[in-house]
Design an enzyme around this catalytic site. Structure first.
Site, PDB file in Angstrom:
ATOM      1  N   PHE A  37      36.386  40.184  35.029  1.00  0.00           N
ATOM      2  CA  PHE A  37      36.267  38.853  34.455  1.00  0.00           C
ATOM      3  C   PHE A  37      37.542  38.415  33.725  1.00  0.00           C
ATOM      4  O   PHE A  37      37.598  37.300  33.203  1.00  0.00           O
ATOM      5  CB  PHE A  37      35.102  38.778  33.460  1.00  0.00           C
ATOM      6  CG  PHE A  37      33.758  39.107  34.062  1.00  0.00           C
ATOM      7  CD1 PHE A  37      33.582  39.195  35.430  1.00  0.00           C
ATOM      8  CD2 PHE A  37      32.664  39.334  33.245  1.00  0.00           C
ATOM      9  CE1 PHE A  37      32.343  39.495  35.984  1.00  0.00           C
ATOM     10  CE2 PHE A  37      31.414  39.632  33.786  1.00  0.00           C
ATOM     11  CZ  PHE A  37      31.256  39.714  35.156  1.00  0.00           C
ATOM     12  N   ASP A  92      35.977  44.162  33.329  1.00  0.00           N
ATOM     13  CA  ASP A  92      37.361  44.097  33.785  1.00  0.00           C
ATOM     14  C   ASP A  92      37.635  42.974  34.778  1.00  0.00           C
ATOM     15  O   ASP A  92      38.622  42.262  34.691  1.00  0.00           O
ATOM     16  CB  ASP A  92      37.776  45.437  34.402  1.00  0.00           C
ATOM     17  CG  ASP A  92      36.623  46.123  35.116  1.00  0.00           C
ATOM     18  OD1 ASP A  92      35.846  45.441  35.795  1.00  0.00           O
ATOM     19  OD2 ASP A  92      36.484  47.351  34.957  1.00  0.00           O
ATOM     20  N   GLU A 128      36.375  32.932  29.796  1.00  0.00           N
ATOM     21  CA  GLU A 128      37.417  33.886  29.376  1.00  0.00           C
ATOM     22  C   GLU A 128      38.726  33.199  29.029  1.00  0.00           C
ATOM     23  O   GLU A 128      39.416  33.582  28.072  1.00  0.00           O
ATOM     24  CB  GLU A 128      37.628  34.937  30.472  1.00  0.00           C
ATOM     25  CG  GLU A 128      36.520  35.965  30.584  1.00  0.00           C
ATOM     26  CD  GLU A 128      35.276  35.431  31.282  1.00  0.00           C
ATOM     27  OE1 GLU A 128      34.213  36.072  31.179  1.00  0.00           O
ATOM     28  OE2 GLU A 128      35.379  34.352  31.930  1.00  0.00           O
ATOM     29  N   HIS A 166      32.850  44.402  38.482  1.00  0.00           N
ATOM     30  CA  HIS A 166      32.508  45.127  37.266  1.00  0.00           C
ATOM     31  C   HIS A 166      33.164  46.508  37.194  1.00  0.00           C
ATOM     32  O   HIS A 166      32.829  47.290  36.314  1.00  0.00           O
ATOM     33  CB  HIS A 166      30.991  45.292  37.152  1.00  0.00           C
ATOM     34  CG  HIS A 166      30.252  44.023  36.867  1.00  0.00           C
ATOM     35  ND1 HIS A 166      30.193  42.998  37.761  1.00  0.00           N
ATOM     36  CD2 HIS A 166      29.554  43.615  35.773  1.00  0.00           C
ATOM     37  CE1 HIS A 166      29.465  42.001  37.248  1.00  0.00           C
ATOM     38  NE2 HIS A 166      29.077  42.353  36.044  1.00  0.00           N
TER      39      HIS A 166
END
Length: 325
Positions: free
Chosen positions: A86, A84, A60, A129
Protein backbone atom coordinates in the site's frame (compact mmCIF):
# COMPACT_ATOMS: atom_id res chain seq x y z
CA UNK A 1 15.83 -6.88 30.52
CA UNK A 2 12.31 -7.73 29.36
CA UNK A 3 11.03 -10.57 27.18
CA UNK A 4 8.98 -8.98 24.38
CA UNK A 5 7.61 -9.85 20.97
CA UNK A 6 8.79 -7.64 18.14
CA UNK A 7 5.32 -6.08 17.91
CA UNK A 8 5.36 -5.25 21.61
CA UNK A 9 8.95 -3.97 21.41
CA UNK A 10 7.94 -1.55 18.67
CA UNK A 11 4.94 -0.50 20.74
CA UNK A 12 7.09 0.12 23.80
CA UNK A 13 9.67 1.99 21.72
CA UNK A 14 7.06 4.35 20.29
CA UNK A 15 5.52 4.77 23.73
CA UNK A 16 8.89 5.80 25.18
CA UNK A 17 9.48 8.25 22.34
CA UNK A 18 6.03 9.79 22.87
CA UNK A 19 6.64 10.12 26.60
CA UNK A 20 10.00 11.81 25.98
CA UNK A 21 8.81 14.26 23.32
CA UNK A 22 5.26 15.71 23.09
CA UNK A 23 5.91 16.55 19.43
CA UNK A 24 5.92 12.86 18.46
CA UNK A 25 2.69 11.86 16.70
CA UNK A 26 1.51 8.48 15.42
CA UNK A 27 -0.78 8.40 12.40
CA UNK A 28 -2.19 5.87 9.96
CA UNK A 29 -5.13 3.68 9.06
CA UNK A 30 -6.66 2.03 12.16
CA UNK A 31 -3.68 2.85 14.39
CA UNK A 32 -5.87 4.35 17.12
CA UNK A 33 -8.96 2.56 18.32
CA UNK A 34 -8.00 -0.75 16.69
CA UNK A 35 -4.33 -0.49 17.60
CA UNK A 36 -3.24 -1.35 14.07
CA UNK A 37 -3.83 -4.51 12.04
CA UNK A 38 -0.92 -6.17 13.85
CA UNK A 39 -1.69 -4.38 17.15
CA UNK A 40 1.69 -2.62 17.05
CA UNK A 41 0.10 0.65 18.18
CA UNK A 42 -2.27 -0.99 20.66
CA UNK A 43 -3.13 1.23 23.63
CA UNK A 44 -1.29 4.33 22.39
CA UNK A 45 -4.41 6.33 21.54
CA UNK A 46 -5.97 5.40 24.87
CA UNK A 47 -2.93 6.73 26.75
CA UNK A 48 -1.94 9.71 24.57
CA UNK A 49 -5.25 10.79 23.07
CA UNK A 50 -6.68 11.26 19.59
CA UNK A 51 -4.62 14.41 18.97
CA UNK A 52 -1.39 12.42 19.09
CA UNK A 53 -2.50 9.01 17.78
CA UNK A 54 -4.55 9.79 14.71
CA UNK A 55 -6.81 7.44 12.76
CA UNK A 56 -6.50 8.64 9.17
CA UNK A 57 -8.59 8.06 6.05
CA UNK A 58 -7.55 5.26 3.68
CA UNK A 59 -5.22 7.53 1.72
CA UNK A 60 -1.49 6.77 1.94
CA UNK A 61 -0.50 9.79 -0.13
CA UNK A 62 -2.52 11.97 2.22
CA UNK A 63 -0.96 10.35 5.30
CA UNK A 64 2.59 11.07 4.19
CA UNK A 65 1.72 14.48 2.74
CA UNK A 66 0.11 15.51 6.01
CA UNK A 67 3.14 14.21 7.92
CA UNK A 68 5.40 16.40 5.80
CA UNK A 69 3.33 19.45 6.71
CA UNK A 70 3.36 18.52 10.39
CA UNK A 71 7.15 18.04 10.30
CA UNK A 72 7.54 21.51 8.81
CA UNK A 73 5.61 22.80 11.83
CA UNK A 74 7.99 21.15 14.29
CA UNK A 75 6.32 17.79 14.90
CA UNK A 76 7.84 14.32 14.54
CA UNK A 77 5.21 12.22 12.79
CA UNK A 78 5.40 8.42 12.71
CA UNK A 79 3.31 7.14 9.79
CA UNK A 80 2.12 3.55 9.55
CA UNK A 81 1.59 2.09 6.11
CA UNK A 82 -0.78 -0.75 6.89
CA UNK A 83 0.80 -3.20 4.42
CA UNK A 84 3.92 -2.94 2.27
CA UNK A 85 2.05 -3.02 -1.05
CA UNK A 86 0.00 0.00 0.00
CA UNK A 87 3.03 2.31 0.10
CA UNK A 88 3.01 2.93 -3.64
CA UNK A 89 0.20 5.52 -3.63
CA UNK A 90 2.45 7.48 -1.25
CA UNK A 91 5.55 7.08 -3.43
CA UNK A 92 5.14 10.52 -5.01
CA UNK A 93 5.09 12.23 -1.61
CA UNK A 94 8.02 10.14 -0.34
CA UNK A 95 10.25 10.43 -3.40
CA UNK A 96 9.53 13.91 -4.73
CA UNK A 97 8.83 15.75 -1.47
CA UNK A 98 10.00 13.94 1.66
CA UNK A 99 13.38 12.93 0.24
CA UNK A 100 14.06 16.17 -1.61
CA UNK A 101 12.92 19.05 0.58
CA UNK A 102 15.92 19.25 2.96
CA UNK A 103 18.32 19.67 0.03
CA UNK A 104 15.85 21.86 -1.87
CA UNK A 105 15.93 24.24 1.09
CA UNK A 106 19.74 23.96 1.44
CA UNK A 107 19.29 22.33 4.83
CA UNK A 108 17.08 25.04 6.29
CA UNK A 109 14.12 22.66 6.49
CA UNK A 110 14.29 19.31 8.27
CA UNK A 111 11.74 16.54 7.86
CA UNK A 112 11.92 14.14 10.83
CA UNK A 113 9.26 11.80 9.44
CA UNK A 114 9.27 8.04 10.05
CA UNK A 115 7.36 5.85 7.58
CA UNK A 116 6.80 2.42 9.15
CA UNK A 117 6.22 -0.37 6.65
CA UNK A 118 5.40 -3.97 7.68
CA UNK A 119 7.25 -5.87 4.96
CA UNK A 120 7.68 -9.30 3.41
CA UNK A 121 5.68 -12.49 3.27
CA UNK A 122 5.17 -15.57 5.36
CA UNK A 123 1.75 -14.79 6.82
CA UNK A 124 -0.51 -16.29 4.16
CA UNK A 125 -1.84 -12.93 3.01
CA UNK A 126 -3.53 -11.91 -0.22
CA UNK A 127 -2.07 -9.86 -3.07
CA UNK A 128 -0.29 -6.57 -2.19
CA UNK A 129 0.26 -7.70 1.42
CA UNK A 130 3.66 -9.41 1.12
CA UNK A 131 5.91 -7.06 -0.85
CA UNK A 132 9.58 -6.20 -0.33
CA UNK A 133 9.89 -2.65 -1.72
CA UNK A 134 13.18 -1.66 -0.07
CA UNK A 135 15.13 -1.24 -3.33
CA UNK A 136 12.81 1.56 -4.47
CA UNK A 137 13.69 3.58 -1.41
CA UNK A 138 17.38 2.74 -1.05
CA UNK A 139 17.70 4.06 -4.61
CA UNK A 140 16.14 7.36 -3.52
CA UNK A 141 18.79 9.75 -2.26
CA UNK A 142 17.70 11.72 0.80
CA UNK A 143 16.06 8.85 2.68
CA UNK A 144 17.44 6.74 5.47
CA UNK A 145 16.26 3.15 5.07
CA UNK A 146 16.51 0.68 7.94
CA UNK A 147 15.17 -2.78 8.75
CA UNK A 148 14.90 -4.41 12.16
CA UNK A 149 15.14 -8.20 12.50
CA UNK A 150 14.50 -8.90 16.19
CA UNK A 151 12.69 -7.42 19.21
CA UNK A 152 15.80 -5.83 20.74
CA UNK A 153 16.63 -3.88 17.59
CA UNK A 154 12.97 -3.05 17.03
CA UNK A 155 12.81 -1.33 20.42
CA UNK A 156 15.99 0.68 19.96
CA UNK A 157 15.83 1.43 16.23
CA UNK A 158 12.30 2.84 16.26
CA UNK A 159 13.36 5.33 18.92
CA UNK A 160 16.52 6.22 17.01
CA UNK A 161 14.45 6.68 13.86
CA UNK A 162 12.03 9.02 15.61
CA UNK A 163 14.86 11.10 17.04
CA UNK A 164 16.59 11.36 13.66
CA UNK A 165 16.19 14.68 11.84
CA UNK A 166 16.21 12.92 8.46
CA UNK A 167 13.24 11.10 6.90
CA UNK A 168 13.40 7.38 7.70
CA UNK A 169 11.78 4.44 5.93
CA UNK A 170 11.44 1.81 8.65
CA UNK A 171 10.88 -1.78 7.52
CA UNK A 172 9.39 -4.29 9.96
CA UNK A 173 9.34 -8.00 8.98
CA UNK A 174 5.73 -8.87 9.67
CA UNK A 175 6.24 -12.62 10.02
CA UNK A 176 8.63 -11.93 12.90
CA UNK A 177 6.16 -9.75 14.83
CA UNK A 178 5.26 -12.53 17.27
CA UNK A 179 8.75 -13.89 17.98
CA UNK A 180 10.05 -13.18 21.47
CA UNK A 181 13.49 -12.20 22.74
CA UNK A 182 15.19 -10.23 25.49
CA UNK A 183 15.08 -6.45 25.10
CA UNK A 184 17.53 -4.17 26.90
CA UNK A 185 15.90 -0.82 27.63
CA UNK A 186 19.20 0.75 28.75
CA UNK A 187 20.31 3.09 25.93
CA UNK A 188 23.97 2.91 26.93
CA UNK A 189 24.32 -0.44 25.16
CA UNK A 190 22.48 0.41 21.95
CA UNK A 191 24.17 -0.15 18.58
CA UNK A 192 24.42 3.12 16.60
CA UNK A 193 21.55 3.59 14.15
CA UNK A 194 23.57 3.22 10.95
CA UNK A 195 25.81 0.30 11.95
CA UNK A 196 25.60 -3.31 10.86
CA UNK A 197 25.94 -6.01 13.48
CA UNK A 198 27.71 -9.38 13.47
CA UNK A 199 25.06 -11.65 14.98
CA UNK A 200 27.03 -14.89 14.56
CA UNK A 201 30.85 -14.92 14.14
CA UNK A 202 32.39 -17.20 11.54
CA UNK A 203 35.55 -17.73 9.52
CA UNK A 204 34.69 -19.38 6.17
CA UNK A 205 31.89 -17.34 4.55
CA UNK A 206 29.87 -14.20 5.27
CA UNK A 207 26.07 -14.21 5.03
CA UNK A 208 24.72 -10.66 4.64
CA UNK A 209 21.03 -10.25 5.43
CA UNK A 210 18.45 -7.91 6.94
CA UNK A 211 14.89 -8.01 8.21
CA UNK A 212 13.14 -11.39 7.95
CA UNK A 213 16.11 -13.22 6.42
CA UNK A 214 18.44 -12.76 9.37
CA UNK A 215 16.77 -15.59 11.28
CA UNK A 216 16.89 -17.82 8.17
CA UNK A 217 20.60 -17.12 7.79
CA UNK A 218 21.24 -17.96 11.44
CA UNK A 219 19.47 -21.27 10.89
CA UNK A 220 21.59 -21.87 7.79
CA UNK A 221 24.80 -21.13 9.70
CA UNK A 222 23.80 -23.62 12.37
CA UNK A 223 23.06 -26.28 9.74
CA UNK A 224 26.33 -25.60 7.90
CA UNK A 225 28.26 -26.11 11.13
CA UNK A 226 27.37 -29.80 10.94
CA UNK A 227 29.34 -29.94 7.65
CA UNK A 228 32.34 -28.25 9.26
CA UNK A 229 31.68 -24.83 7.73
CA UNK A 230 31.86 -21.70 9.87
CA UNK A 231 29.48 -19.03 8.53
CA UNK A 232 29.46 -15.46 9.79
CA UNK A 233 26.04 -13.78 9.78
CA UNK A 234 25.92 -9.99 9.49
CA UNK A 235 22.64 -8.16 10.06
CA UNK A 236 22.92 -5.06 7.84
CA UNK A 237 20.19 -3.19 9.79
CA UNK A 238 20.82 0.09 7.92
CA UNK A 239 20.40 -0.25 4.15
CA UNK A 240 20.98 3.41 3.38
CA UNK A 241 23.48 4.44 4.51
CA UNK A 242 25.09 1.02 4.26
CA UNK A 243 27.77 0.14 6.81
CA UNK A 244 30.27 -0.77 4.12
CA UNK A 245 33.22 -0.80 6.54
CA UNK A 246 31.80 -3.63 8.68
CA UNK A 247 30.70 -5.61 5.63
CA UNK A 248 34.12 -5.28 4.00
CA UNK A 249 35.94 -6.24 7.19
CA UNK A 250 33.91 -9.44 7.46
CA UNK A 251 34.24 -10.50 3.81
CA UNK A 252 37.96 -9.79 3.65
CA UNK A 253 38.36 -12.11 6.61
CA UNK A 254 36.14 -14.95 5.36
CA UNK A 255 36.87 -14.71 1.63
CA UNK A 256 33.35 -15.70 0.55
CA UNK A 257 30.01 -13.87 0.62
CA UNK A 258 26.33 -14.60 0.02
CA UNK A 259 23.75 -11.79 0.14
CA UNK A 260 20.24 -12.88 1.14
CA UNK A 261 16.90 -11.08 0.92
CA UNK A 262 13.23 -11.88 0.31
CA UNK A 263 12.85 -9.56 -2.66
CA UNK A 264 13.52 -10.82 -6.19
CA UNK A 265 17.23 -11.22 -6.86
CA UNK A 266 17.12 -9.34 -10.17
CA UNK A 267 17.90 -5.67 -9.47
CA UNK A 268 17.26 -6.25 -5.76
CA UNK A 269 19.11 -4.41 -3.01
CA UNK A 270 21.55 -7.33 -2.88
CA UNK A 271 22.90 -6.30 -6.29
CA UNK A 272 24.26 -3.07 -4.82
CA UNK A 273 25.74 -4.91 -1.83
CA UNK A 274 27.35 -7.52 -4.09
CA UNK A 275 28.82 -4.80 -6.30
CA UNK A 276 30.32 -2.93 -3.35
CA UNK A 277 31.79 -6.10 -1.86
CA UNK A 278 33.33 -7.03 -5.21
CA UNK A 279 34.86 -3.56 -5.59
CA UNK A 280 36.29 -3.45 -2.06
CA UNK A 281 37.23 -7.12 -1.55
CA UNK A 282 38.22 -8.33 -5.02
CA UNK A 283 41.69 -9.58 -4.07
CA UNK A 284 40.38 -11.26 -0.91
CA UNK A 285 37.59 -13.26 -2.55
CA UNK A 286 37.85 -17.02 -3.01
CA UNK A 287 34.58 -17.07 -5.01
CA UNK A 288 32.18 -14.63 -6.68
CA UNK A 289 29.74 -12.80 -4.42
CA UNK A 290 26.48 -14.73 -4.74
CA UNK A 291 22.86 -13.81 -4.00
CA UNK A 292 19.89 -15.77 -2.71
CA UNK A 293 16.39 -14.34 -2.82
CA UNK A 294 13.00 -14.47 -4.43
CA UNK A 295 12.36 -15.24 -8.11
CA UNK A 296 11.61 -12.45 -10.56
CA UNK A 297 7.84 -12.88 -10.42
CA UNK A 298 5.00 -11.10 -8.64
CA UNK A 299 4.39 -12.44 -5.17
CA UNK A 300 2.26 -15.58 -5.55
CA UNK A 301 -1.02 -16.64 -3.89
CA UNK A 302 -0.56 -17.66 -0.28
CA UNK A 303 -0.65 -21.40 -0.98
CA UNK A 304 2.49 -21.03 -3.09
CA UNK A 305 4.47 -18.60 -0.93
CA UNK A 306 6.58 -21.34 0.65
CA UNK A 307 7.98 -22.03 -2.82
CA UNK A 308 8.66 -18.34 -3.38
CA UNK A 309 10.29 -17.35 -0.12
CA UNK A 310 14.02 -18.01 0.33
CA UNK A 311 14.38 -20.80 2.87
CA UNK A 312 17.14 -22.74 4.57
CA UNK A 313 17.77 -24.93 1.50
CA UNK A 314 18.01 -21.97 -0.89
CA UNK A 315 20.55 -20.25 1.34
CA UNK A 316 22.58 -23.43 1.80
CA UNK A 317 22.51 -24.05 -1.97
CA UNK A 318 24.14 -20.64 -2.48
CA UNK A 319 26.67 -21.48 0.23
CA UNK A 320 27.50 -24.77 -1.54
CA UNK A 321 28.02 -22.90 -4.81
CA UNK A 322 30.40 -20.46 -3.11
CA UNK A 323 32.49 -23.31 -1.70
CA UNK A 324 32.54 -25.09 -5.08
CA UNK A 325 34.77 -22.43 -6.68
Amino acid sequence: MSILTMAKALNEGMRKAMEDDPKVLVMGEDVGKLGGVFRVTDGLQKDFGEQRVIDTPLAESGIVGTAIGLALRGYRPVCEIQFDGFVFPAADQIITQLAKMPLRSLGKLRLPVVVRIPCGGGIGAVEHHSESPEAYFTHTAGLRVVACSNPADAYTMIQQAIRCDDPVIFFEPKRRYWEKAEVDVDPSGWTPFDEAKVVRPGTDLTLLAYGPMVKTCLEAAKAAEEDGRSLEVVDLRSLNPLDTARVVESVRRTGRCVVVHEAPVFNGFGAEVAARVTEECFYHLEAPVLRAGGPSTPYPPSRLEDYYLPDLDRVLHAVDRAFAF
